[in-house]
Motif scaffolding. Structure first.
Motif, PDB file in Angstrom:
ATOM      1  N   GLY A   1       4.823   7.179   1.135  1.00 60.25           N
ATOM      2  CA  GLY A   1       5.379   6.073   0.240  1.00 60.25           C
ATOM      3  C   GLY A   1       4.946   4.739   0.572  1.00 60.25           C
ATOM      4  O   GLY A   1       3.821   4.492   1.069  1.00 60.25           O
ATOM      5  N   TYR A   2       5.618   3.661  -0.179  1.00 63.85           N
ATOM      6  CA  TYR A   2       5.319   2.355  -0.068  1.00 63.85           C
ATOM      7  C   TYR A   2       5.272   1.718   1.053  1.00 63.85           C
ATOM      8  O   TYR A   2       6.772   1.785   1.708  1.00 63.85           O
ATOM      9  N   ILE A   3       4.701   1.280   1.893  1.00 69.40           N
ATOM     10  CA  ILE A   3       4.767   0.396   3.034  1.00 69.40           C
ATOM     11  C   ILE A   3       5.542  -0.950   2.803  1.00 69.40           C
ATOM     12  O   ILE A   3       4.782  -1.788   2.164  1.00 69.40           O
ATOM     13  N   LEU A   4       6.816  -1.267   3.058  1.00 72.02           N
ATOM     14  CA  LEU A   4       7.276  -2.321   2.417  1.00 72.02           C
ATOM     15  C   LEU A   4       7.036  -3.485   3.847  1.00 72.02           C
ATOM     16  O   LEU A   4       6.727  -4.553   3.604  1.00 72.02           O
ATOM     17  N   THR A   5       7.268  -3.004   5.134  1.00 69.63           N
ATOM     18  CA  THR A   5       6.934  -3.914   6.059  1.00 69.63           C
ATOM     19  C   THR A   5       6.547  -2.996   7.252  1.00 69.63           C
ATOM     20  O   THR A   5       6.576  -1.894   7.269  1.00 69.63           O
ATOM     21  N   HIS A   6       5.862  -3.694   8.362  1.00 72.08           N
ATOM     22  CA  HIS A   6       5.468  -2.967   9.524  1.00 72.08           C
ATOM     23  C   HIS A   6       5.528  -4.138  10.658  1.00 72.08           C
ATOM     24  O   HIS A   6       4.779  -4.895  10.510  1.00 72.08           O
ATOM     25  N   THR A   7       6.454  -3.976  11.547  1.00 72.50           N
ATOM     26  CA  THR A   7       6.553  -4.912  12.860  1.00 72.50           C
ATOM     27  C   THR A   7       6.676  -4.119  13.938  1.00 72.50           C
ATOM     28  O   THR A   7       6.120  -2.895  14.053  1.00 72.50           O
ATOM     29  N   ALA A   8       6.800  -4.939  15.049  1.00 71.02           N
ATOM     30  CA  ALA A   8       6.489  -4.323  16.357  1.00 71.02           C
ATOM     31  C   ALA A   8       7.752  -3.356  16.626  1.00 71.02           C
ATOM     32  O   ALA A   8       7.748  -2.142  17.521  1.00 71.02           O
ATOM     33  N   LYS A   9       8.840  -3.492  15.841  1.00 69.41           N
ATOM     34  CA  LYS A   9       9.964  -2.753  16.016  1.00 69.41           C
ATOM     35  C   LYS A   9      10.167  -1.481  15.182  1.00 69.41           C
ATOM     36  O   LYS A   9      10.467  -0.342  15.521  1.00 69.41           O
ATOM     37  N   GLU A  10       9.783  -1.687  13.806  1.00 68.83           N
ATOM     38  CA  GLU A  10       9.786  -0.568  12.868  1.00 68.83           C
ATOM     39  C   GLU A  10       8.883  -0.448  11.486  1.00 68.83           C
ATOM     40  O   GLU A  10       8.123  -1.585  11.223  1.00 68.83           O
ATOM     41  N   ILE A  11       8.436   0.494  10.982  1.00 68.15           N
ATOM     42  CA  ILE A  11       7.859   0.548   9.792  1.00 68.15           C
ATOM     43  C   ILE A  11       8.964   1.103   8.546  1.00 68.15           C
ATOM     44  O   ILE A  11       9.535   1.754   8.717  1.00 68.15           O
ATOM     45  N   LYS A  12       9.018   0.291   7.665  1.00 70.09           N
ATOM     46  CA  LYS A  12       9.856   0.677   6.349  1.00 70.09           C
ATOM     47  C   LYS A  12       8.985   0.974   5.362  1.00 70.09           C
ATOM     48  O   LYS A  12       8.144   0.485   4.917  1.00 70.09           O
ATOM     49  N   VAL A  13       9.334   2.298   4.831  1.00 71.93           N
ATOM     50  CA  VAL A  13       8.807   2.911   3.786  1.00 71.93           C
ATOM     51  C   VAL A  13       9.735   3.354   2.708  1.00 71.93           C
ATOM     52  O   VAL A  13      10.861   3.770   2.528  1.00 71.93           O
ATOM     53  N   LEU A  14       9.233   2.983   1.294  1.00 72.37           N
ATOM     54  CA  LEU A  14      10.212   3.261   0.310  1.00 72.37           C
ATOM     55  C   LEU A  14       9.373   4.443  -0.300  1.00 72.37           C
ATOM     56  O   LEU A  14       8.231   4.400  -0.734  1.00 72.37           O
TER      57      LEU A  14
ATOM     58  N   PRO B   1       0.746  -1.442  -0.094  1.00 71.98           N
ATOM     59  CA  PRO B   1      -0.187   0.058   0.079  1.00 71.98           C
ATOM     60  C   PRO B   1       0.879   1.224   0.216  1.00 71.98           C
ATOM     61  O   PRO B   1       2.004   1.166   0.393  1.00 71.98           O
ATOM     62  N   VAL B   2       0.214   2.340  -0.432  1.00 73.84           N
ATOM     63  CA  VAL B   2       0.780   3.802  -0.390  1.00 73.84           C
ATOM     64  C   VAL B   2       0.104   4.446   0.781  1.00 73.84           C
ATOM     65  O   VAL B   2      -1.100   4.246   0.923  1.00 73.84           O
ATOM     66  N   ALA B   3       0.901   4.955   1.825  1.00 72.78           N
ATOM     67  CA  ALA B   3       0.357   5.584   2.972  1.00 72.78           C
ATOM     68  C   ALA B   3       0.943   6.785   3.321  1.00 72.78           C
ATOM     69  O   ALA B   3       2.290   7.248   2.887  1.00 72.78           O
ATOM     70  N   GLU B   4       0.233   7.589   3.904  1.00 69.25           N
ATOM     71  CA  GLU B   4       0.901   8.687   4.653  1.00 69.25           C
ATOM     72  C   GLU B   4       1.110   8.324   6.145  1.00 69.25           C
ATOM     73  O   GLU B   4       0.203   8.128   6.717  1.00 69.25           O
ATOM     74  N   ILE B   5       2.190   8.585   6.724  1.00 67.28           N
ATOM     75  CA  ILE B   5       2.709   8.228   7.913  1.00 67.28           C
ATOM     76  C   ILE B   5       3.111   9.643   8.569  1.00 67.28           C
ATOM     77  O   ILE B   5       3.964  10.217   8.428  1.00 67.28           O
ATOM     78  N   THR B   6       2.143   9.796   9.839  1.00 65.86           N
ATOM     79  CA  THR B   6       2.690  10.793  10.855  1.00 65.86           C
ATOM     80  C   THR B   6       3.237  10.206  12.127  1.00 65.86           C
ATOM     81  O   THR B   6       2.929   9.065  12.779  1.00 65.86           O
TER      82      THR B   6
ATOM     83  N   CYS C   1       7.691   5.672  17.547  1.00 69.49           N
ATOM     84  CA  CYS C   1       7.336   7.144  17.159  1.00 69.49           C
ATOM     85  C   CYS C   1       6.150   7.325  16.348  1.00 69.49           C
ATOM     86  O   CYS C   1       5.689   8.441  15.985  1.00 69.49           O
ATOM     87  N   LEU C   2       5.600   6.231  15.826  1.00 68.59           N
ATOM     88  CA  LEU C   2       4.247   6.271  14.921  1.00 68.59           C
ATOM     89  C   LEU C   2       3.137   6.957  15.683  1.00 68.59           C
ATOM     90  O   LEU C   2       2.710   6.740  16.795  1.00 68.59           O
ATOM     91  N   GLN C   3       2.373   7.778  14.949  1.00 66.95           N
ATOM     92  CA  GLN C   3       1.213   8.509  15.616  1.00 66.95           C
ATOM     93  C   GLN C   3      -0.194   8.395  14.776  1.00 66.95           C
ATOM     94  O   GLN C   3      -1.175   8.022  15.319  1.00 66.95           O
ATOM     95  N   HIS C   4       0.291   8.067  13.410  1.00 65.37           N
ATOM     96  CA  HIS C   4      -1.042   7.809  12.628  1.00 65.37           C
ATOM     97  C   HIS C   4      -0.784   7.374  11.294  1.00 65.37           C
ATOM     98  O   HIS C   4       0.379   7.714  10.530  1.00 65.37           O
ATOM     99  N   ILE C   5      -1.256   6.229  10.548  1.00 62.99           N
ATOM    100  CA  ILE C   5      -1.034   5.851   9.249  1.00 62.99           C
ATOM    101  C   ILE C   5      -2.405   6.137   8.466  1.00 62.99           C
ATOM    102  O   ILE C   5      -3.406   5.257   8.893  1.00 62.99           O
ATOM    103  N   ARG C   6      -2.355   6.917   7.377  1.00 64.00           N
ATOM    104  CA  ARG C   6      -3.348   6.982   6.676  1.00 64.00           C
ATOM    105  C   ARG C   6      -3.320   6.443   5.269  1.00 64.00           C
ATOM    106  O   ARG C   6      -2.392   6.904   4.363  1.00 64.00           O
ATOM    107  N   LEU C   7      -4.070   5.340   4.927  1.00 63.37           N
ATOM    108  CA  LEU C   7      -3.649   4.742   3.608  1.00 63.37           C
ATOM    109  C   LEU C   7      -4.269   5.586   2.433  1.00 63.37           C
ATOM    110  O   LEU C   7      -5.446   5.654   2.423  1.00 63.37           O
ATOM    111  N   LEU C   8      -3.552   5.666   1.394  1.00 64.04           N
ATOM    112  CA  LEU C   8      -3.816   6.432   0.433  1.00 64.04           C
ATOM    113  C   LEU C   8      -4.370   5.604  -0.719  1.00 64.04           C
ATOM    114  O   LEU C   8      -5.103   5.884  -1.637  1.00 64.04           O
TER     115      LEU C   8
END
Length: 107
Positions: free
Chosen positions: A62-75, A29-34, A94-101
């Motif tokens: 960007g493109y969400i590649l992975t999202h784990t308990a440790k981190e989210i990777k965005v291309l 997915p493509v998302a806006e991450i706050t 550090c994540l506050q919000h993820i809005r899927l585009l």
């Protein structure tokens, strides 16, 4: 520090059982991450300036590649010849919000 707006679920956005990057980014997915980032000031300051200094809210798209308990990777950048650049790993704490585009889909 800003309070966490809601509890975010930790999950993988790419198809299950995939340990490497997808062959086709349409699977992600493509998302806006706050998210909240640290801020610093390299200059001498008085007490009022120090009290006014806070963490910074950032937004990454960007493109969400992975999202784990440790981190989210965005291309954030891809090229027409298949090149990928500007990959960012954001700590999950550090994540506050993820809005899927755009939702990812299986190809």
């Amino acid at each position: 520090m800003p309070r966490l707006k809601r509890k975010l679920r930790k999950r993988s956005y790419c198809p299950p059982r995939r340990r490497s990057l997808p062959d086709d980014l349409r699977q992600c997915p493509v998302a806006e991450i706050t998210w909240i980032d640290a801020a610093s000031s390299p200059v001498w300051s008085n007490i009022r300036e120090v009290e006014a200094h806070h963490v910074v809210e950032c937004r990454t798209v960007g493109y969400i590649l992975t999202h784990t308990a440790k981190e989210i990777k965005v291309l954030r950048t891809i090229s027409t010849d298949g090149g990928m650049g500007d990959v960012m790993a954001i700590p999950s704490k550090c994540l506050q919000h993820i809005r899927l585009l755009r939702k990812g889909r299986r190809v």
